[in-house]
Every structure is written in C-alpha cells, then in structure tokens.
Design a protein around this motif. Structure first.
Motif, short mmCIF file in Angstrom:
data_model
loop_
_atom_site.label_atom_id
_atom_site.label_comp_id
_atom_site.label_asym_id
_atom_site.label_seq_id
_atom_site.Cartn_x
_atom_site.Cartn_y
_atom_site.Cartn_z
N GLN A 127 121.77 52.61 -20.71
CA GLN A 127 120.95 52.64 -19.48
C GLN A 127 121.81 53.00 -18.25
O GLN A 127 122.90 52.45 -18.05
CB GLN A 127 120.35 51.24 -19.25
CG GLN A 127 118.88 51.14 -19.62
CD GLN A 127 117.97 51.54 -18.47
OE1 GLN A 127 118.38 51.50 -17.31
NE2 GLN A 127 116.76 51.98 -18.79
N ALA A 128 121.31 53.92 -17.47
CA ALA A 128 122.02 54.31 -16.24
C ALA A 128 121.02 54.39 -15.11
O ALA A 128 119.81 54.30 -15.33
CB ALA A 128 122.69 55.67 -16.46
N ARG A 129 121.52 54.52 -13.91
CA ARG A 129 120.67 54.67 -12.72
C ARG A 129 121.02 56.02 -12.11
O ARG A 129 122.08 56.18 -11.49
CB ARG A 129 120.90 53.50 -11.75
CG ARG A 129 120.50 52.15 -12.35
CD ARG A 129 120.71 50.99 -11.40
NE ARG A 129 119.93 51.16 -10.18
CZ ARG A 129 118.63 50.87 -10.07
NH1 ARG A 129 117.97 50.45 -11.15
NH2 ARG A 129 117.98 51.04 -8.94
N VAL A 130 120.12 56.98 -12.36
CA VAL A 130 120.43 58.39 -12.13
C VAL A 130 119.67 58.95 -10.93
O VAL A 130 118.43 58.85 -10.88
CB VAL A 130 120.08 59.21 -13.39
CG1 VAL A 130 120.44 60.69 -13.19
CG2 VAL A 130 120.80 58.64 -14.63
N HIS A 147 116.33 56.26 -18.57
CA HIS A 147 117.16 55.69 -17.51
C HIS A 147 116.24 55.32 -16.35
O HIS A 147 115.06 55.69 -16.32
CB HIS A 147 118.18 56.74 -17.03
CG HIS A 147 119.13 57.15 -18.08
ND1 HIS A 147 119.93 56.26 -18.76
CD2 HIS A 147 119.43 58.36 -18.62
CE1 HIS A 147 120.66 56.90 -19.64
NE2 HIS A 147 120.38 58.18 -19.58
N ASN A 187 121.99 51.67 -6.07
CA ASN A 187 123.00 51.35 -7.09
C ASN A 187 123.12 52.47 -8.13
O ASN A 187 123.07 52.23 -9.35
CB ASN A 187 122.60 50.02 -7.77
CG ASN A 187 123.71 49.46 -8.64
OD1 ASN A 187 124.88 49.82 -8.45
ND2 ASN A 187 123.33 48.65 -9.61
N ILE A 188 123.24 53.71 -7.62
CA ILE A 188 123.27 54.90 -8.48
C ILE A 188 124.57 54.98 -9.27
O ILE A 188 125.66 54.80 -8.70
CB ILE A 188 123.05 56.16 -7.62
CG1 ILE A 188 121.65 56.13 -7.00
CG2 ILE A 188 123.27 57.44 -8.44
CD1 ILE A 188 120.50 56.04 -8.01
N SER A 189 124.44 55.28 -10.57
CA SER A 189 125.64 55.40 -11.43
C SER A 189 125.96 56.87 -11.75
O SER A 189 127.09 57.19 -12.12
CB SER A 189 125.42 54.65 -12.75
OG SER A 189 124.31 55.25 -13.45
N HIS A 190 124.94 57.77 -11.62
CA HIS A 190 125.14 59.19 -11.93
C HIS A 190 124.25 60.03 -11.01
O HIS A 190 123.17 59.59 -10.65
CB HIS A 190 124.74 59.52 -13.38
CG HIS A 190 125.56 58.83 -14.41
ND1 HIS A 190 125.42 57.47 -14.71
CD2 HIS A 190 126.55 59.27 -15.23
CE1 HIS A 190 126.27 57.13 -15.67
NE2 HIS A 190 126.97 58.20 -16.00
N ALA A 208 129.11 61.14 -3.17
CA ALA A 208 129.48 60.76 -4.55
C ALA A 208 130.99 60.66 -4.68
O ALA A 208 131.52 59.74 -5.33
CB ALA A 208 128.93 61.79 -5.53
N ILE A 213 131.19 58.35 -7.86
CA ILE A 213 130.03 58.52 -8.77
C ILE A 213 130.14 59.87 -9.47
O ILE A 213 130.32 60.90 -8.82
CB ILE A 213 128.71 58.44 -7.97
CG1 ILE A 213 128.52 57.04 -7.37
CG2 ILE A 213 127.52 58.80 -8.87
CD1 ILE A 213 127.33 56.92 -6.44
#
Ligand code: 3Y8
Ligand code: NAP
Length: 246
Positions: A127-130, A147, A187-190, A208, A213
């Motif tokens: 799971q990611a926050r894209v 995601h 809280n973006i991861s990608h 980024a 990121i």
C-alpha cells in the motif's frame, strides 16, 4: 498580413498569445475544449477539435491560415501529428514551440517509464499513497493497484475516478511551497508525473526533491520530425521571416 493559427493549452502558448496580441498580429488561439472554462486569451479564440486531419486541412484553407505554431503540450501527440500532416498537405509552414524535458537533478529519486501502464507497474505492491499529477484522461489503468491516490484535476469529476482517492481541484501553474504543503498534508509516498517540461508543472518535482519522495516519470510520446523553437522570441523571429510576411 499572414494569419497565424496558434494551437494552445500550455503556459508557453499563453505567453506567445500575449506577445502576438501586443504586436498586433492577426492570430487565432485554439483550445481543444478539454476544460469547462479555459483561461481567456488576448486573441480571437476557437474551442474544440477540428475533426481530424481533414477537418484541420479544411480549417486552414477556409480561414486562409498562412502559418501554424503548435504550442500544445508534449503529451498532446495526436494534435501535433495531425498538424504536421495537415500543414504538409496544404503547404502551410508549421513550427512547434516545444519546451525541454525535465532531467533529474542531484537529490532526485526518479524512475523513468515509457507509458501509463509501465507507471502502474513501477509502483510498489505494498500500500502506498500516490499523487497522480497526470490529469484525468489516463487514470483508469491505476485501478489495477489498490493504493490511496491523490488526484489533482482541473474540473470536478462526475464520479470518483478511482476507488480509493482524494480529489483536489486546481489549475496550474503551481508553486513549490503549496505543492510541498499538499504532499505533506496527504502524506504522499510516491508521485506519478508526465515529463511535461516547462515551469507550470515543475513545482511538485522540486517539492518531491526537498521531501525525498520518489517520482515515477512518464516520458513523452514520440512526435514526427518538424521545425521547433524553444522560446517565444524564437517563434517571433520565425514568424517575421520574409517569406512568411507576418
Ligand atoms: C485545456 C487550459 C496557461 C496554461 C497552463 C503547462 C502548465 C498549468 C500543469 C499537476 C499537473 C496536467 C494537466 C497541467 C498543467 C499548465 C497549463 C498545465 C498538468 C490547462 C488548460 C487545458 C488543460 C488540459 C489539461 C488536461 C490534463 C493536463 C491537468 C485552461 C489548465 C495534468 C498535464 O481535466 C482534464 O480533462 C484535464 C486535461 C489535458 C492532462 C490529462 O491528460 O488529463 N492539461 N490544462 C486545454 C484545451 O482545452 O485545449 O483550462 O485554462 C492548461 C495548463 N495545464 O495558460 O497558463 O503549460 O503545462 N495540465 C501534465 O503536465 O501532466 C497538471 O497537477 O501537477
Ligand atoms: P491530443 O490527445 O493530442 O488531441 C486529441 C484531439 O483533441 C486532437 O486530435 C484534436 O481533435 C483535439 N485537440 C487537441 N489539442 C487541440 C487544440 N489546441 N485545439 C483544437 N483541438 C485540439 O490532445 P490532449 O493531450 O487531449 O490535449 C488537449 C489540450 O490540452 C491541448 O490544448 C493541450 O495543449 C492541452 N494540455 C494537454 C496536456 C496533456 O497532458 N495531454 C497537458 C496540458 C495541456 P481533432 O482531431 O478533432 O482536431
């Protein structure tokens, strides 16, 4: 005076429109009609497709266009291909106003991919926050991976484009500080981005870098060979060329 058709929809196209209007040139600005209320331009403006290559040929002839400047986005490949074909058929000079692609700088963590589908594959399985900063025309293929997606769109979608998504409505050009705040708030991861180049969409990449990121960078579609310029000044020089009579 030669009539100019300006295929627009980018920051550079709007800058060129201001310069042409200030110089009193006979020019028409063209939008595809992708958004509900596009930014007004200081030139007579037409909105909507031409009806393919034949429609564009017809338009060039009917409006007695003497020169075309294609200042569309690097991902507006169909329009650019049609312009090359139609201008070739009618014998109207064509110039592409094309901005350089972005290149990764020190501190950037980019993965380059060649398509939307490859961008989906480049995202992790976990799971990611894209942040999908690619507009709305290509979102479907991201449903393949579950995601949480942050979408930035120009117009409100009728239905949620993806099962687990947050939609923010905004029209660029964007600023680094507000893009940084957006990435932290969600809280973006990608990030997934198109290699648009130019300044209008670059803020998220600078943000980024500052936040460490990773970015999945979708490279541009190939365009047919054509004459190109990299600045408004270069376009004005080309237009003032004797045989164009602009
Ligand atoms: C309709 C005209 C100007 C032009 C400004 C530039 C900068 C702001 C950044 C992110 C990325 C994205 C998207 C984006 C940017 C500029 C430029 C640029 C990216 C408008 C405009 C039109 C469009 C169409 C729209 C697409 C979408 C793409 C959003 C106006 C605002 C993601 C491209 O909702 C939709 O259907 C949106 C569709 C095509 C890509 C897509 O596939 O969904 N642009 N954008 C043009 C027309 O009708 O002919 O409404 O005023 C113009 C601009 N958008 O005058 O200063 O020059 O690139 N536009 C991308 O780069 O990835 C946003 O969010 O970080
Ligand atoms: P596209 O896929 O290359 O073009 C599809 C069709 O849309 C074209 O064949 C043409 O229809 C019509 N069209 C596209 N641009 C047009 C214009 N400026 N004037 C009149 N008709 C146009 O185009 P797109 O990627 O959807 O882009 C549409 C618009 O959004 C363009 O103005 C582009 O500059 C702007 N834009 C696109 C992006 C992006 O990521 N794609 C980003 C920022 C801005 P007909 O075949 O009927 O003539």
């Amino acid at each position: 005076m030669t009539r100019i058709l300006l295929l627009g929809g980018t920051t550079e196209a709007s800058a060129l429109a201001r310069t042409l209007a200030a110089a009193g040139k006979d020019a028409v600005f063209s939008y595809a009609g992708r958004t509900d209320s596009p930014v007004a331009q200081p030139l007579p403006t037409r909105i909507g497709g031409f009806g393919g290559i034949d429609g564009l040929v017809e338009y060039l002839r009917a409006e007695r266009i003497g020169a075309v400047v294609d200042a569309t986005h690097p991902f507006a490949a169909q329009m650019s291909r049609n312009a090359v074909e139609a201008c070739g058929r009618v014998g109207v000079p064509l110039l592409g106003l094309q901005r350089a692609a972005w290149v990764a700088a020190a501190g950037d963590n980019w993965v380059h991919v060649g398509s939307m589908e490859a961008a989906v594959d480049a995202l992790p399985d976990a799971q990611a926050r894209v942040f999908l900063a690619i507009g709305k025309q290509n979102l479907g293929c991201f449903a393949a991976k579950q995601h949480h997606y942050l979408l930035r769109l120009v117009d409100a979608p009728a239905v949620a484009p993806l099962p687990d998504c947050t939609v923010v409505l905004a029209r660029g050009p964007f600023e680094v500080e507000s893009d940084k705040a957006l990435l932290m708030q969600h809280n973006i991861s990608h990030i997934v981005a198109k290699n648009a180049g130019g300044a209008g969409a670059e803020a998220k990449l600078i943000a980024a870098r500052a936040l460490g990121i990773p970015v999945v960078m979708i490279e541009r579609p190939a365009l047919p060979a054509r004459e190109v310029a990299a600045s408004v000044a270069e376009v004005m020089g080309w237009l003032s060329h004797a045989d164009l009579g602009v």
